[in-house]
Design a protein around this motif. Structure first.
Motif: not given
Length: 150
Positions: A11-19, A102-113
Motif C-alpha cells: 500500500g505504501l509503495l502504491f501510494g508513493l507510486g501514485l504521488l 479516482c479512489p486510490g489517488p484521492a486517498l493518497t491526495l488526502l495525505t498531501v492536500a
C-alpha cells in the motif's frame, strides 16, 4: 503478521507510486483525458508500466501456483459483462473525468492536500454507502451464458 506487513508495504509503495507518477494530481489526470486540448500523454506511460508489472506478477504467480503469504492463488475467472458492470464503469469514468480523481489517488491526495481531496472522498464514501441500498438483483440471479449452453 507477515500478511499485514506485506499489505502495508504494498500500500505504501502504491501510494508513493501514485504521488510520484502524478496520478494523484487532478490537473495532470484531466490533461491526460483532454484529447482535443492540451493533451498530456505521460500517464499513458504510467499505465503501460503498471500493466507490465501486473502482467509479470500474474505470470510468476500462475507459474508458482501458490502465493507467498496465502494458502491459494485467487485470480478472478468471471468474463461476463452485465448491466451493473457497465453502469459502475460509466459512473467511475464520469467521476474520473469530472474530478480528475479516482479512489486510490484521492486517498493518497488526502495525505498531501487534504482540502483538495476531502470533498471527493466524502462523495465517494457517500456513494459507497448508497450502493449498499441498491438491491443486488443481478448478483442473485445465475449468470447468463452467451455461448448457447443453458
Amino acid at each position: 503478521m507477515a500478511k499485514m506487513a506485506s499489505a502495508f508495504a504494498v500500500g505504501l509503495l502504491f501510494g508513493l507510486g501514485l504521488l510520484v507518477s502524478g496520478m494523484s494530481d487532478p490537473a495532470k489526470v484531466l490533461a491526460f483525458l483532454d484529447l482535443t486540448g492540451r493533451w498530456d500523454p505521460s500517464l499513458a506511460f504510467v499505465m503501460a508500466g503498471a500493466v507490465a508489472v501486473s502482467a509479470a506478477g500474474t505470470l510468476v504467480a500462475r507459474r508458482r501456483g501458490r502465493p507467498l503469504l496465502a494458502s491459494r492463488l485467487e485470480i478472478p475467472a468471471r468474463r461476463d459483462i452485465d448491466p451493473r458492470l457497465i453502469a459502475g464503469a460509466a459512473i467511475f469514468g464520469l467521476g474520473w473525468g469530472l474530478a480528475g480523481l479516482c479512489p486510490g489517488p484521492a486517498l493518497t491526495l488526502l495525505t498531501v492536500a487534504p482540502a483538495q481531496a476531502a470533498t471527493f472522498v466524502a462523495a465517494m464514501v457517500a456513494g459507497m454507502l448508497l450502493f449498499r441500498l441498491v438491491p443486488p438483483a443481478a448478483a442473485c440471479s445465475s449468470p447468463r451464458r452467451t455461448d448457447g449452453v443453458p
